[in-house]
Design an enzyme around this catalytic site. Structure first.
Site, PDB file in Angstrom:
ATOM      1  N   GLN A  36      -7.381  -3.633 -23.853  1.00  0.00           N
ATOM      2  CA  GLN A  36      -7.089  -4.506 -22.847  1.00  0.00           C
ATOM      3  C   GLN A  36      -6.604  -3.624 -21.748  1.00  0.00           C
ATOM      4  O   GLN A  36      -6.377  -3.955 -20.365  1.00  0.00           O
ATOM      5  CB  GLN A  36      -5.815  -5.217 -23.582  1.00  0.00           C
ATOM      6  CG  GLN A  36      -6.293  -6.322 -24.360  1.00  0.00           C
ATOM      7  CD  GLN A  36      -4.883  -7.090 -24.991  1.00  0.00           C
ATOM      8  OE1 GLN A  36      -4.157  -7.360 -24.354  1.00  0.00           O
ATOM      9  NE2 GLN A  36      -5.019  -6.764 -26.656  1.00  0.00           N
ATOM     10  N   LEU A  37      -6.082  -2.478 -21.959  1.00  0.00           N
ATOM     11  CA  LEU A  37      -5.444  -1.443 -20.905  1.00  0.00           C
ATOM     12  C   LEU A  37      -6.477  -1.126 -19.806  1.00  0.00           C
ATOM     13  O   LEU A  37      -6.295  -1.092 -18.756  1.00  0.00           O
ATOM     14  CB  LEU A  37      -4.796  -0.168 -21.739  1.00  0.00           C
ATOM     15  CG  LEU A  37      -4.204   0.817 -20.865  1.00  0.00           C
ATOM     16  CD1 LEU A  37      -2.981   0.264 -20.428  1.00  0.00           C
ATOM     17  CD2 LEU A  37      -3.919   2.329 -21.363  1.00  0.00           C
ATOM     18  N   ARG A  86     -16.674  10.534 -31.233  1.00  0.00           N
ATOM     19  CA  ARG A  86     -18.133  11.314 -31.325  1.00  0.00           C
ATOM     20  C   ARG A  86     -17.641  12.788 -31.738  1.00  0.00           C
ATOM     21  O   ARG A  86     -18.347  13.389 -32.533  1.00  0.00           O
ATOM     22  CB  ARG A  86     -18.736  11.398 -30.201  1.00  0.00           C
ATOM     23  CG  ARG A  86     -19.384   9.983 -29.664  1.00  0.00           C
ATOM     24  CD  ARG A  86     -20.329  10.038 -28.568  1.00  0.00           C
ATOM     25  NE  ARG A  86     -21.587  11.007 -28.853  1.00  0.00           N
ATOM     26  CZ  ARG A  86     -22.460  11.591 -28.066  1.00  0.00           C
ATOM     27  NH1 ARG A  86     -22.035  11.266 -26.845  1.00  0.00           N
ATOM     28  NH2 ARG A  86     -23.478  12.235 -28.290  1.00  0.00           N
ATOM     29  N   GLU A 122      -9.868   9.117 -22.678  1.00  0.00           N
ATOM     30  CA  GLU A 122      -9.566   8.714 -24.064  1.00  0.00           C
ATOM     31  C   GLU A 122     -10.211   9.600 -25.118  1.00  0.00           C
ATOM     32  O   GLU A 122     -11.374  10.480 -24.905  1.00  0.00           O
ATOM     33  CB  GLU A 122     -10.325   7.511 -24.547  1.00  0.00           C
ATOM     34  CG  GLU A 122      -9.937   6.599 -25.836  1.00  0.00           C
ATOM     35  CD  GLU A 122     -10.587   5.574 -26.160  1.00  0.00           C
ATOM     36  OE1 GLU A 122     -10.175   4.779 -27.264  1.00  0.00           O
ATOM     37  OE2 GLU A 122     -11.134   5.053 -25.278  1.00  0.00           O
ATOM     38  N   SER A 174       0.884  -1.390   0.181  1.00  0.00           N
ATOM     39  CA  SER A 174       0.092   0.132  -0.052  1.00  0.00           C
ATOM     40  C   SER A 174       0.889   1.256   0.025  1.00  0.00           C
ATOM     41  O   SER A 174       0.442   2.350  -0.620  1.00  0.00           O
ATOM     42  CB  SER A 174      -0.842  -0.113   1.255  1.00  0.00           C
ATOM     43  OG  SER A 174      -0.351  -0.138   2.500  1.00  0.00           O
ATOM     44  N   ARG A 197      -8.358  -1.880 -13.768  1.00  0.00           N
ATOM     45  CA  ARG A 197      -9.758  -0.825 -13.253  1.00  0.00           C
ATOM     46  C   ARG A 197      -8.847   0.164 -12.021  1.00  0.00           C
ATOM     47  O   ARG A 197      -9.609   1.250 -12.251  1.00  0.00           O
ATOM     48  CB  ARG A 197     -10.601  -1.758 -12.471  1.00  0.00           C
ATOM     49  CG  ARG A 197     -11.406  -2.450 -13.558  1.00  0.00           C
ATOM     50  CD  ARG A 197     -12.467  -3.537 -12.883  1.00  0.00           C
ATOM     51  NE  ARG A 197     -13.032  -4.103 -13.750  1.00  0.00           N
ATOM     52  CZ  ARG A 197     -12.857  -5.133 -14.251  1.00  0.00           C
ATOM     53  NH1 ARG A 197     -11.617  -5.758 -13.733  1.00  0.00           N
ATOM     54  NH2 ARG A 197     -13.693  -6.077 -15.214  1.00  0.00           N
ATOM     55  N   ARG A 199       0.831  -8.106 -18.051  1.00  0.00           N
ATOM     56  CA  ARG A 199       1.283  -7.903 -19.339  1.00  0.00           C
ATOM     57  C   ARG A 199       2.323  -7.636 -20.086  1.00  0.00           C
ATOM     58  O   ARG A 199       2.926  -7.716 -21.087  1.00  0.00           O
ATOM     59  CB  ARG A 199       0.629  -6.171 -19.472  1.00  0.00           C
ATOM     60  CG  ARG A 199      -0.853  -5.939 -19.244  1.00  0.00           C
ATOM     61  CD  ARG A 199      -1.959  -6.962 -20.058  1.00  0.00           C
ATOM     62  NE  ARG A 199      -3.106  -6.971 -19.393  1.00  0.00           N
ATOM     63  CZ  ARG A 199      -4.411  -7.341 -20.146  1.00  0.00           C
ATOM     64  NH1 ARG A 199      -3.965  -8.369 -21.205  1.00  0.00           N
ATOM     65  NH2 ARG A 199      -5.603  -7.031 -19.913  1.00  0.00           N
TER      66      ARG A 199
END
EC number: 2.1.1.148
Length: 230
Positions: free
Chosen positions: A75-76, A90, A86, A55, A80, A183
């Site tokens: 995948q990134l 849109r 990002e 911690s 969480r 990863r």
């Protein structure tokens, strides 16, 4: 600090809050103490890592600017314990930038989660040609839809996950080490591995003692222990 990844991507360190000894300060606050000597502080970092007291490493924060294919981005975001913003499809138009692999891979017969590069020239040539043609066709369809007046948020649905996107990714050192365990490993997809190795290189440069302790006591992957990987 910026590292080129794949042929058009990158990972850039925007800022870092703290360093190796931020974890030391956080750990010692329990006893009303702070830093002592570099040698004792290093021993404490190693002790914390070896005994799973992770911690204190949450007080080291990294913020990255990343350019990566959408399929790698997907995948990134599975990690969480991080904050992500990002680029929006849109509100902005996708440029003609997409990822094309240099060589074709086939499923690994031993590591079922992995894949292996093939030396078959015909398969490499035909496979890459088909990938390029398909992506080009879908991008032209996207451009045509925009020209017809279709909203960007709808036109983008024809685009493949090989398109490049960009994001800001903020993560603490503890979560980053979990990311590297999963990863920076041969079981991860090759393209994801390349971004993980870039993250590891930046982590090592900014927190060398923590990185060393991580490799010695907490790293469960395999790539970072390969000579010359960084």
């Amino acid at each position: 600090m910026e590292i080129k990844v794949l042929e058009k991507g990158f990972i850039r360190l925007v800022e870092v809050m703290g360093d190796d000894f931020s974890a030391v300060q956080a750990a010692r606050v329990s006893y009303g103490k702070g830093l002592t000597t570099p040698e004792r502080d290093k021993k404490l970092i190693f002790y914390l890592m070896e005994h799973g007291h992770h911690s204190p490493f949450e007080h080291i924060i990294f913020k990255f600017h990343i350019k990566l294919p959408i399929f790698v981005m997907r995948q990134l975001v599975r990690h969480r314990i991080a904050s992500i913003n990002e680029r929006s499809g849109r509100y902005t138009e996708f440029s003609d930038e997409w990822y094309i692999p240099e060589r074709i891979r086939t499923p690994d017969k031993v590591n079922r989660q992995g894949s292996v590069f093939v030396d078959d020239d015909d398969l490499n040539s035909e496979g890459i040609r088909l990938i390029e043609e398909t992506i080009e066709k879908t991008y032209q369809a996207y451009k045509r839809l925009l020209e017809m007046g279709v909203a960007r948020e709808l036109a983008r649905i024809v685009l493949p996950t090989s398109m490049y996107t960009e994001c800001y990714w903020t993560i603490n050192a503890r979560s980053m080490m979990n990311f590297l365990n999963l990863r920076a490993d041969s079981h991860a997809q090759y393209e994801m591995q390349q971004y993980a190795l870039a993250v590891a290189k930046i982590f090592k440069s900014k927190c060398p003692v923590t990185y060393e302790a991580f490799l010695n006591f907490a790293y469960t992957g395999d790539l970072l222990k390969t000579e010359g990987c960084l």
